[in-house]
Design an enzyme around this catalytic site. Structure first.
Site, PDB file in Angstrom:
ATOM      1  N   ARG A  60       9.187  22.027  -1.959  1.00  0.00           N
ATOM      2  CA  ARG A  60       8.530  21.207  -0.916  1.00  0.00           C
ATOM      3  C   ARG A  60       7.079  21.663  -0.717  1.00  0.00           C
ATOM      4  NH1 ARG A  60       8.642  22.430   4.229  1.00  0.00           N
ATOM      5  NH2 ARG A  60      10.732  23.309   4.222  1.00  0.00           N
ATOM      6  N   TYR A 113      -2.560  -3.104   4.179  1.00  0.00           N
ATOM      7  CA  TYR A 113      -1.123  -3.265   3.876  1.00  0.00           C
ATOM      8  C   TYR A 113      -0.313  -3.222   5.183  1.00  0.00           C
ATOM      9  CZ  TYR A 113       3.536  -2.112   2.105  1.00  0.00           C
ATOM     10  OH  TYR A 113       4.884  -2.098   1.864  1.00  0.00           O
ATOM     11  N   ASP A 185      -7.976   3.678   1.061  1.00  0.00           N
ATOM     12  CA  ASP A 185      -6.784   3.403   0.261  1.00  0.00           C
ATOM     13  C   ASP A 185      -7.269   2.729  -1.022  1.00  0.00           C
ATOM     14  OD1 ASP A 185      -4.537   2.252  -0.944  1.00  0.00           O
ATOM     15  OD2 ASP A 185      -3.489   1.986   0.958  1.00  0.00           O
ATOM     16  N   LYS A 210       2.267   1.816  -7.638  1.00  0.00           N
ATOM     17  CA  LYS A 210       1.626   0.622  -8.183  1.00  0.00           C
ATOM     18  C   LYS A 210       1.000   0.931  -9.550  1.00  0.00           C
ATOM     19  CE  LYS A 210       3.026  -1.296  -4.444  1.00  0.00           C
ATOM     20  NZ  LYS A 210       3.223  -0.237  -3.515  1.00  0.00           N
TER      21      LYS A 210
HETATM   22  N1  LCS Z   1      -1.150   1.057   0.343  1.00  0.00           N
HETATM   23  C1  LCS Z   1      -1.173  -0.149  -0.278  1.00  0.00           C
HETATM   24  C2  LCS Z   1      -2.478  -0.816  -0.537  1.00  0.00           C
HETATM   25  C3  LCS Z   1       0.017  -0.735  -0.678  1.00  0.00           C
HETATM   26  O1  LCS Z   1      -0.028  -1.921  -1.298  1.00  0.00           O
HETATM   27  C4  LCS Z   1       1.251  -0.080  -0.404  1.00  0.00           C
HETATM   28  C5  LCS Z   1       2.551  -0.684  -0.795  1.00  0.00           C
HETATM   29  C6  LCS Z   1       1.220   1.159   0.248  1.00  0.00           C
HETATM   30  C7  LCS Z   1       0.004   1.704   0.599  1.00  0.00           C
HETATM   31  C8  LCS Z   1       2.482   1.929   0.540  1.00  0.00           C
HETATM   32  O2  LCS Z   1       2.965   2.463  -0.626  1.00  0.00           O
HETATM   33  P1  LCS Z   1       4.527   2.776  -0.943  1.00  0.00           P
HETATM   34  O3  LCS Z   1       5.019   3.615   0.184  1.00  0.00           O
HETATM   35  O4  LCS Z   1       5.219   1.472  -1.001  1.00  0.00           O
HETATM   36  O5  LCS Z   1       4.462   3.506  -2.222  1.00  0.00           O
HETATM   37  N2  LCS Z   1       2.504  -2.048  -1.076  1.00  0.00           N
HETATM   38  C9  LCS Z   1       3.509  -2.833  -1.330  1.00  0.00           C
HETATM   39  C10 LCS Z   1       3.394  -4.210  -1.579  1.00  0.00           C
HETATM   40  O6  LCS Z   1       2.348  -4.857  -1.515  1.00  0.00           O
HETATM   41  N3  LCS Z   1       4.567  -4.716  -1.878  1.00  0.00           N
HETATM   42  O7  LCS Z   1       5.546  -3.768  -1.830  1.00  0.00           O
HETATM   43  C11 LCS Z   1       4.937  -2.506  -1.466  1.00  0.00           C
END
Ligand code: LCS
Length: 395
Positions: A60, A113, A185, A210
């Site tokens: 961790r 997001y 971000d 992503k």
């Molecule tokens: N930041 C952005 C720009 C994102 O698109 C997402 C997830 C996150 C943070 C959070 O990331 P995660 O915890 O899911 O790894 N975006 C998503 C979307 O547009 N569709 O499903 C997840």
């Protein structure tokens, strides 16, 4: 921390900063699938915990496979150090909880997001953090929203899924003048297309779920700080929140990362072709793609990014109902949330990824009821166009 590959260009860095270099001449980074690490003696263990020596004690806190990924992405972003997290939202939460406190204020992108906004607007509000969401593509709105207690400016550019672009240099100057930490971000652009730290940001974060991983088989996040002081403030929060990345997760991301640039080159070429075709289609009301001259921040995107990416949004003249029929009738594009993978995905933000927002905030953020998001994959573009054509015929 990451001087080893500094002299190389991006693709060389991608391949060599993710390489093995360990025991037995392994070409790839081994998976250190272990929760704990043995100490040589009681004194040795005590020295670790006293911070007198560096190394691995407990996964961790740190793990060699995870560290390889942290160093690689920190190098690609030109930052001091990386902090891997269990998810992208884990990265957002860690950064906000590390750098904000009671009675402080955040200015953020309205079309951020959905759950990132939810964290600030709902959960962190309970701890006395206030947040103002504005259209940050107009820097004047950021300036107006700043308050004496603004400690963070949190920008998502390009934003999900409105595809609005914020001028990072201009916001960096505003944040700096106020003594606010500037967080970006960079999920949509990746360090291949945009390097916010070079433009004045203090912290960059990613959903590596992503583009960085790129194969829709991992959920993960990454934080990169500009300097050591910020790194030392943020890292303990990841450790104490417990949102660490697992070594196997890190291994998969290291593997996906190697092809980031070739995947993105191909995907963004496909996206451009499809967006141009859609913009001329009689059933399409509008297309928001950074590469189209009709995009309000097309010139800024050209200046600030080295490519337009592979995600775009559009709306059909027939609105929500026509959009639903389109999503129900595509055969190649998969109807699913997430983005940035080798496969093409299509989704409806108002009822899916951004359903947690009030309709009023959603519309103000440019996420209309009928907006359809398209994350272009690396399939043959002729097949993707034919797929949309047959679905549009019945929409
Ligand atoms: N930041 C952005 C720009 C994102 O698109 C997402 C997830 C996150 C943070 C959070 O990331 P995660 O915890 O899911 O790894 N975006 C998503 C979307 O547009 N569709 O499903 C997840």
């Amino acid at each position: 921390m990451n001087e080893k590959h500094e002299q190389y260009r991006f693709n060389t860095k991608l391949i060599h900063s993710t390489a093995g270099g360990g025991a037995y001449g392994a070409v790839n980074v081994p998976i250190y699938q272990t929760s704990t690490f043995a100490f040589r003696s009681a004194e040795h263990g005590a020295k670790f915990f006293a911070g007198e020596i560096e190394g691995y004690m407990y996964t961790r806190i740190g793990n060699p496979t995870v560290k390889a990924l942290e160093d690689s992405i920190a190098g690609l972003e030109n930052g001091f150090g990386g902090i891997a997290t269990s998810s992208g939202l884990g990265a957002v939460t860690t950064v906000c909880m590390a750098l904000l406190e009671q009675r402080t204020h955040v200015v953020s992108t309205a079309s951020v997001y959905g759950p990132s906004r939810g964290l600030l607007e709902d959960q962190l509000a309970r701890f006395g953090v206030e947040a103002t969401f504005v259209d940050t593509s107009d820097v004047g709105n950021v300036e107006k929203a700043l308050r004496a207690n603004t400690r963070m400016v949190y920008i998502e550019t390009p934003s999900n899924p409105a595809m609005q672009v914020t001028d990072l240099r201009a916001v960096a100057a505003l944040a700096k003048a106020r003594g606010s930490v500037f967080v970006v971000d960079n999920t949509f652009a990746t360090p291949y297309l945009q390097r916010p730290l070079d433009l004045g940001a203090d912290v960059v974060l990613h959903s590596v779920t992503k583009f960085i991983n790129g194969h829709a088989d991992v959920v993960g996040g990454m934080i990169v700080t500009r300097d050591e002081a910020l790194y030392r403030r943020v890292r303990p929060l990841m450790v104490n929140l417990g949102c660490c990345m697992d070594p196997h997760q890190a291994f998969l991301v290291l593997r996906g990362l190697k092809t980031l640039a070739v995947r993105l080159d191909r995907a963004q070429q496909n996206a451009m072709t499809i967006a141009c075709w859609l913009e001329r289609h009689p059933k399409v009301a509008w297309v928001h793609h950074l590469g189209l001259e009709s995009h309000p921040q097309h010139e800024l995107a050209k200046k600030q990014m080295s490519g337009f990416g592979s995600v775009f949004s559009f709306e059909l003249k027939g609105g929500v109902e026509a959009g639903r029929r389109l999503m129900d009738n595509v055969r190649l594009a998969t109807l699913a949330v997430s983005l940035g993978g080798v496969e093409t995905l299509i989704e409806h933000p108002a009822s899916m990824t951004h359903a947690g927002m009030s309709r009023e905030s959603r519309i103000a953020a440019g996420i209309t009821d009928g907006l359809v998001r398209y994350s272009t994959g690396i399939e043959d573009v002729e097949d993707l166009v034919a797929d949309l054509e047959q679905a549009l015929a019945v929409a």
